[in-house]
Enzyme design. Sequence first.
Site, PDB file in Angstrom:
ATOM      1  N   LYS A 128       0.565  -1.405  -0.084  1.00 31.53           N
ATOM      2  CA  LYS A 128       0.007   0.112  -0.026  1.00 31.53           C
ATOM      3  C   LYS A 128       0.943   1.170  -0.136  1.00 31.53           C
ATOM      4  O   LYS A 128       0.544   2.187  -0.899  1.00 31.53           O
ATOM      5  CB  LYS A 128      -0.995   0.048   1.116  1.00 31.53           C
ATOM      6  CG  LYS A 128      -1.949  -0.993   1.126  1.00 31.53           C
ATOM      7  CD  LYS A 128      -2.907  -1.061   2.327  1.00 31.53           C
ATOM      8  CE  LYS A 128      -3.969  -1.993   2.084  1.00 31.53           C
ATOM      9  NZ  LYS A 128      -3.713  -3.458   2.316  1.00 31.53           N
ATOM     10  N   ASP A 158      13.580   7.569   8.878  1.00 32.39           N
ATOM     11  CA  ASP A 158      12.513   7.875   9.838  1.00 32.39           C
ATOM     12  C   ASP A 158      12.522   6.687  11.044  1.00 32.39           C
ATOM     13  O   ASP A 158      11.659   6.919  11.957  1.00 32.39           O
ATOM     14  CB  ASP A 158      11.278   7.909   9.111  1.00 32.39           C
ATOM     15  CG  ASP A 158      10.172   8.345  10.015  1.00 32.39           C
ATOM     16  OD1 ASP A 158      10.378   9.489  10.792  1.00 32.39           O
ATOM     17  OD2 ASP A 158       9.033   7.598  10.023  1.00 32.39           O
ATOM     18  N   GLY A 182       6.405   8.728  10.315  1.00 30.75           N
ATOM     19  CA  GLY A 182       5.627   8.445   9.215  1.00 30.75           C
ATOM     20  C   GLY A 182       4.183   8.556   8.991  1.00 30.75           C
ATOM     21  O   GLY A 182       3.564   8.746   8.037  1.00 30.75           O
ATOM     22  N   HIS A 213      10.325   8.844  13.650  1.00 32.22           N
ATOM     23  CA  HIS A 213       9.407   7.779  13.429  1.00 32.22           C
ATOM     24  C   HIS A 213       7.925   8.562  13.129  1.00 32.22           C
ATOM     25  O   HIS A 213       7.028   8.346  13.858  1.00 32.22           O
ATOM     26  CB  HIS A 213       9.097   6.651  14.328  1.00 32.22           C
ATOM     27  CG  HIS A 213       8.461   5.540  13.848  1.00 32.22           C
ATOM     28  ND1 HIS A 213       8.793   4.305  14.238  1.00 32.22           N
ATOM     29  CD2 HIS A 213       7.547   5.406  13.003  1.00 32.22           C
ATOM     30  CE1 HIS A 213       8.087   3.472  13.682  1.00 32.22           C
ATOM     31  NE2 HIS A 213       7.450   3.785  12.678  1.00 32.22           N
ATOM     32  N   GLU A 250      14.635   2.008  18.684  1.00 32.90           N
ATOM     33  CA  GLU A 250      13.867   3.527  18.895  1.00 32.90           C
ATOM     34  C   GLU A 250      13.419   3.855  20.478  1.00 32.90           C
ATOM     35  O   GLU A 250      12.984   3.150  21.149  1.00 32.90           O
ATOM     36  CB  GLU A 250      12.754   3.600  18.080  1.00 32.90           C
ATOM     37  CG  GLU A 250      13.121   3.188  16.860  1.00 32.90           C
ATOM     38  CD  GLU A 250      11.684   3.221  15.562  1.00 32.90           C
ATOM     39  OE1 GLU A 250      10.497   3.376  16.382  1.00 32.90           O
ATOM     40  OE2 GLU A 250      11.945   3.412  14.650  1.00 32.90           O
ATOM     41  N   VAL A 287      11.348   4.674   5.622  1.00 40.47           N
ATOM     42  CA  VAL A 287      10.205   4.772   6.451  1.00 40.47           C
ATOM     43  C   VAL A 287       9.295   3.627   6.858  1.00 40.47           C
ATOM     44  O   VAL A 287       8.266   3.520   6.975  1.00 40.47           O
ATOM     45  CB  VAL A 287       9.121   5.977   5.671  1.00 40.47           C
ATOM     46  CG1 VAL A 287       9.836   7.273   5.456  1.00 40.47           C
ATOM     47  CG2 VAL A 287       8.647   5.472   4.423  1.00 40.47           C
ATOM     48  N   ARG A 306      10.897   0.026   8.350  1.00 36.21           N
ATOM     49  CA  ARG A 306      11.415  -0.735   9.418  1.00 36.21           C
ATOM     50  C   ARG A 306      12.648  -0.468   9.794  1.00 36.21           C
ATOM     51  O   ARG A 306      13.322  -1.090   8.910  1.00 36.21           O
ATOM     52  CB  ARG A 306      10.850  -1.986   9.719  1.00 36.21           C
ATOM     53  CG  ARG A 306       9.496  -2.412   9.896  1.00 36.21           C
ATOM     54  CD  ARG A 306       9.064  -1.781  11.192  1.00 36.21           C
ATOM     55  NE  ARG A 306       7.645  -1.979  11.476  1.00 36.21           N
ATOM     56  CZ  ARG A 306       6.610  -0.976  11.269  1.00 36.21           C
ATOM     57  NH1 ARG A 306       7.078   0.196  11.030  1.00 36.21           N
ATOM     58  NH2 ARG A 306       5.319  -1.144  11.649  1.00 36.21           N
TER      59      ARG A 306
END
Length: 636
Positions: A243, A348, A374, A372, A353, A322, A324
Site C-alpha cells: 500500500k 525515519d 511516518g 518515526h 527506537e 520509512v 522498519r
Amino acid sequence: MASSSSLKPNFSSPLTSSPSPHSTQKPSSLLSFLHSTTSTPISLKLSSNPPHNNSHPRSKSFAVTNVVLKTDTSPETTSAPSNYSQDLGPPLTKPTILVSEKLGEKGLEVLREFGHVECLYDLSPDQLCSKISSCDALIVRSGTKVTRQVFEASNGRLKVVGRAGVGIDNVDLQAATEFGCLVVNAPTANTVAAAEHGIALLAAMARNVAQADASIKVGKWQRNKYVGVSLVGKTLAVMGFGKVGSEVARRAKGLGMNVIAHDPYAPADRARALGVELVSFDQAIGTADFISLHMPLTPATSKVFNDETFAKMKKGVRIINVARGGVIDEDALVKALDSGIVAQAALDVFTKEPPPKDSRLVQHENVTVTPHLGASTKEAQEGVAIEIAEAVVGALKGELSATAVNAPMVPPEVLSELSPYVALAEKLGRLAVQLVAGGSGIKSVKVVYKSARDPDDLDTRLLRAMITKGIIEPISSSFVNLVNADFTAKEKGLRISEERIVVDSSPEFPIDSIQVQISNVESKFASGISDNGDISIEGKVKYGTPHLTSVGSFAVDVSLEGNLILCRQVDQPGMIGQVGNILGEHNVNVSFMSVGRTVRRKKAIMAIGVDEKPDKEALKKIGEIPAIEEFVFLKL
C-alpha cells in the site's frame, strides 16, 4: 511448534480432547465460540493386536483403544473467562480493553461505548504480562512488544490484539495463532501519511534541506556546500510494493522519476497500471539512483541491506527508509556512507527506537533523520485510532474483520447457521483419525460437503477448522480452533482439500451431509476403506444431533454420542443379541445400534453407541464371537 512431513497417529501419547458445543447451540459471537471449549487430555494405548492389513480384508482382527481421562489445567486449555457466559451467550459484563500506547480520542470513544477501557502507557514487559490476564483485548502501536510470554501470561483470556498501524513485527504472530488469539491491524488510515513522509524525505535529502537549515541557524551561509541533485529522470527503486510503496511510486512518477520496484508478492498488473516495472532484488538495488524501503521486518528481511548488498549498489546511491529500521544493518550503512557507496540516507526508523544519542548513523553529516513520523499527521492519527478501535470491537463481537492478519473471520449469521454442524464436523474428524493404523502418516484429507445450495454460497471455513481439530487433537498435543486450524495443519504437513456437491435436498439447511476421506493410509478397521481405497466416513445432523451414516461402503445410522463400537461380521441372525448380551453382562449401556450391509447374508457392519467404556474383558469376548471378523472401539 515443530513441523513434520506427515501427521502420524501416536495413541500412546497424551492428547487434547475438547468437548464440542451442543449441536443445537448458536454462538452469539465467533470469539465466544472460539474460547468456549475446555479440554481434557486423553491417553490412548493400542492393544497388542496388530492393525488390520488392508490387503487381507477377510482375515479376523480387532483393535482396542484404552482410554484414560486426566484433568488438565494448562494455560492452553483454560476455560472461558468468568465475565463470559458459559452457554455462549452475550457477555455478562463489558470486556476489558487495554490500550498500552497513546491512541486518538475518537478511537477511545469507540472503545468506551463497547467495553471497559484501561489506558496504561509505558508498561514494562513484566508489568504487561502481569496485567494481561485480566484483559480481553490489547491495543498497541509499534513500541509495545507482544511476545509469546504475553500470550502465555494471558491464560487464554486475551482474544484480540489490535496493532494501530500497518506493521505487525512487534507482535509474535505465530504465538498469537497458536494461542487462538486474533490479530488485527489498521492498514489503510496512515498509508497516505507514510507515503507523503517518504516523498518529503526524498526531496529534503536530495536538496540538503535539513543540513542547510541547521547551517543558517548557526549563522553560516554555505550555498556551495549544499548543492543538491535533481529528481527528474532519476531511477527510484521501491523495495516493497504494498500500500505505502505503491503510493510512493505514484507520487514519484509525478515528480518525473523512473520507478522500478521489487516485491515477490506484488501483482504485475497493478505495477503496470502505475507505470512501474517489477524487477529482481539485485536489479533494483544495482540500477537505482534512489532506493525507498517499504518492506516489513521479517526473518527474511532482517538486515537485508548489509555489507554484501551495499557493495552491489551504484556508487552515490541515496536511501530512504520509512518502513522498519531492522531491515538495515546500521553499522554497514555507516561504512557505506563513509566509503561513498551511499551518498546520503534519510531515515525515519531505526533498529532501536529511540536510537542512542551517540549513534554514528544519526550524527553522520550525510544522514537526515526524523523520529518515526511516518504516520504522524493529525488526519492519519485520527484515522488509525478509529480504524483499529472499530476492528477490535468488531472482532470482539464476532463480526467479519477485513483487517484480521492471522485468521479468516466468519460472519455471525454464518456461524449461527452452521453451529449444528460444528459438533458433527469435529466428531467425524476424531472418528476418521482413530480408524488410521498407528504407524501410518496422515498427509492428505478430503472433505466432501453435500448441499442443495450453490457451492459459492456455502462458507465452510468453520467446518474445515473443526474437522482439522478433530483430526489433529487426538494424535498430538496441539489445541486447534478457527484461528490456528489452517496454520496447525500446515505445520503438521497435513493437506486438507474440500469438494462441494449439489444434491437434491432442502435448501433450508446449509448442509445435507459431510464426508471425510483420508488417503494413502492403512486402516485398523478394513471395512472403513471405500472402493477408492480411502478411509471414508459420512455423517448428517438429524433432529439436532450428529449421526454417522456410512462407514466405507456400508450404510449405518447411529448417533455420535459417547463411545462407538464398529464390528464387521457375517450377516446372520442373532448377532445383535450376542453382542448386546456381552455388553449387558459388563454393565455397559447401549444407546444406539445400527446394522448396514451390502448383500443379505453376506457381510455387514454393526455400529453400536455405548454410554460407558467397555472393559478389556468385554471387548475380548466380542472379538471371540466367530462371526465377527474385525471390530474397533472408538472414543468420541
